[in-house]
Scaffold this active site. Sequence first.
Site, PDB file in Angstrom:
ATOM      1  N   ASN A   1       0.856  -1.194   0.000  1.00 42.97           N
ATOM      2  CA  ASN A   1       0.000   0.000   0.000  1.00 42.97           C
ATOM      3  C   ASN A   1       0.884   1.234   0.000  1.00 42.97           C
ATOM      4  OD1 ASN A   1      -2.459   1.490   0.174  1.00 42.97           O
ATOM      5  ND2 ASN A   1      -2.119   1.784   2.363  1.00 42.97           N
TER       6      ASN A   1
ATOM      7  N   HIS B   1       0.816   5.200   1.390  1.00 41.28           N
ATOM      8  CA  HIS B   1       0.086   6.057   2.328  1.00 41.28           C
ATOM      9  C   HIS B   1       0.753   7.433   2.340  1.00 41.28           C
ATOM     10  CE1 HIS B   1      -2.369   7.115   5.754  1.00 41.28           C
ATOM     11  NE2 HIS B   1      -1.283   7.645   6.308  1.00 41.28           N
TER      12      HIS B   1
ATOM     13  N   SER C   1       4.777   6.868   2.243  1.00 37.39           N
ATOM     14  CA  SER C   1       5.379   5.581   2.613  1.00 37.39           C
ATOM     15  C   SER C   1       4.748   4.472   1.785  1.00 37.39           C
ATOM     16  CB  SER C   1       5.102   5.252   4.090  1.00 37.39           C
ATOM     17  OG  SER C   1       5.501   6.300   4.943  1.00 37.39           O
TER      18      SER C   1
ATOM     19  N   ASP D   1      -2.804   0.876   8.066  1.00 40.83           N
ATOM     20  CA  ASP D   1      -1.591   1.695   7.900  1.00 40.83           C
ATOM     21  C   ASP D   1      -0.500   1.369   8.923  1.00 40.83           C
ATOM     22  OD1 ASP D   1      -3.031   3.024   5.885  1.00 40.83           O
ATOM     23  OD2 ASP D   1      -3.733   4.565   7.267  1.00 40.83           O
TER      24      ASP D   1
HETATM   25  C1  GRF Z   1      -2.486   8.830  -2.757  1.00 38.79           C
HETATM   26  O1  GRF Z   1      -2.139  10.039  -2.182  1.00 38.79           O
HETATM   27  C2  GRF Z   1      -2.140   7.675  -1.853  1.00 38.79           C
HETATM   28  O2  GRF Z   1      -1.080   7.944  -0.999  1.00 38.79           O
HETATM   29  C3  GRF Z   1      -3.407   7.489  -1.055  1.00 38.79           C
HETATM   30  O3  GRF Z   1      -4.448   7.803  -1.929  1.00 38.79           O
HETATM   31  C4  GRF Z   1      -3.996   8.676  -2.939  1.00 38.79           C
HETATM   32  C5  GRF Z   1      -4.347   8.044  -4.250  1.00 38.79           C
HETATM   33  O4  GRF Z   1      -4.167   8.909  -5.329  1.00 38.79           O
HETATM   34  N1  GRF Z   1      -3.454   6.146  -0.521  1.00 38.79           N
HETATM   35  P1  GRF Z   1      -4.341   8.371  -6.816  1.00 38.79           P
HETATM   36  O5  GRF Z   1      -5.744   7.773  -6.927  1.00 38.79           O
HETATM   37  O6  GRF Z   1      -3.287   7.366  -7.077  1.00 38.79           O
HETATM   38  O7  GRF Z   1      -4.215   9.597  -7.678  1.00 38.79           O
END
Ligand code: GRF
Length: 224
Positions: free
Chosen positions: A111, A113, A140, A149
């Site tokens: 994932n 985050h 991260s 997370d």
């Molecule tokens: C990103 O900022 C990621 O860190 C979080 O959700 C957002 C997704 O953005 N988990 P995208 O859909 O890839 O533009």
Amino acid sequence: MAVPKKRLAVLISGRGSNLHSILEACAQGRIAGEVVQVISNRPAAGGLAYARQAGVAHQVIDHQQYAGRESFDTALAAALNQAKAHWIVLAGFMRILTPAFVEQFQAQLLNIHPSLLPEFRGLHTHARVLAAGHAEHGASVHRVTPDLDSGPVIMQARVPVCPGDDPERLAVRVQKVEHRLYPTVLDLLCSERLILQPDGGMLLDEQSLQQPLLLPPCAEVVCP
Ligand code: GRF
């Protein structure tokens, strides 16, 4: 003999800018892998267009069509088993997964985050970093465990918090580094330079790592 490309399944819920960066990196040979399946839990996810444009198999598993988390996760598991993915890449996938699902796929789940974990788990990280007055923020890539997370962090990218930032400006800066961070981690994993061990440890080029990797600073994320 050349190692066959690793198969990536990317899970999205929305815009899909991280998916876009991963597709581009695969197409340019910057990831030793290929995206074989994109799955969205939302029919209207903008990111599905990136899969379509790249000619990558994509499907919607609409969580609203399922009675609960268990039945949704069962459908998701079936789709992932069919895709035979080496890595399951959560990229803005806004669903909490059941512990049973996480246990089944734990060795493959990644994932991204938008914070320097373990700080600022959960939502609205950019606003919370600003409210806390921190000078630094980031993103991260981590392994997924049943606790949200909280899985072992693989690699981080840091960005400065700049004078006059609001959550939107700060988000743009974080997303710029996310688009380098995820491809970098995926290439290390797909090329088998980076090995994730069952106990949460990591080996890079056969050396045991004592802390998460750090993406080298990028020129475009300094304060204006
Ligand atoms: C990103 O900022 C990621 O860190 C979080 O959700 C957002 C997704 O953005 N988990 P995208 O859909 O890839 O533009």
